[in-house]
Design a protein around this motif. Sequence first.
Motif: not given
Length: 307
Positions: A1-27
Amino acid sequence: MNARVRHWRPDWPCPVAQVLAPHRRGGGDPTYRIDAAGRHWRGIRTPVGPATLCVAARPRDGVVRAEAWGEGAAWVLDALPAMLGAEDDPSGFEARHPVLEQALRLHPHWRIGRTDLVMESLVPAIVEQKVTGKEAFAGFRSLVHFHGERAPGPGTDLRLWVQPDPATLRTVPSWEWLRLHIDPARSRTVVQAARVGPSLERITALDHAEADRRLRTLPGIGVWTSAEARVRSMGDPDAVSFGDFHVAKDIGWALTGAPVDDDGLAELLEPWRGHRYRVQALVGLAALRRPRRGPRMSLPTHYPVGP
């Protein structure tokens, strides 16, 4: 299965880990993995099918690289900017308190993301109602393992899962919910939500107040559950988790030096109305928690005792 790829350049230094953290329900969340390279992997059920999403921040280049697999791959890549906070507008927020000013200095680029996937946020929120975090995470983990499906592409090798769809949730028998350590009150609420799942997904097009009202028309969904679902699915900056065992006490302790109850929290947060969740999140990001005392609660079961 081939991957689709996107390179996104936000207009601010996006802290990916912090923003996505609420979607993680425990370790041990089976729908979320962080690999050794620091990439964030999510198993997501989109409106067009399941997807595996891999997100990697490249701060030096100012780029976020995302790969996706499965029927929902194009959908999650289109949703990536919103998921990482591109639609959030913090411009009206004023810290107004030394603690929040310091937290904002430490986390100036944090944003509230939105997934536009209501059931994805609502089901685990219901499972987390009125139980310890340990019990909530165990129940959600069991629900996904027994009734979800493997995420497509490399998600399978990573043991990444996708939450069960509403049709599956509607068919889980009552005794099975008990085996998953999810009591009848919570399982009934999940099933009732699953019965109207498609209509719930449409509330993301509404204003936040109306979305809150519609969510709370469902039996078993109150202020806390609605807020937990709205902040993740809609990026609601005012969705405070009233009714949480820790939130009011921790915010009160952080801002006044003493824990408060929900009534006290409502009064305390009034100057930030419209952005009250930002206060909650900044206190959390700064790890400002009141001192904990007392023994830990044990993990109960919900099997009937005696005849």
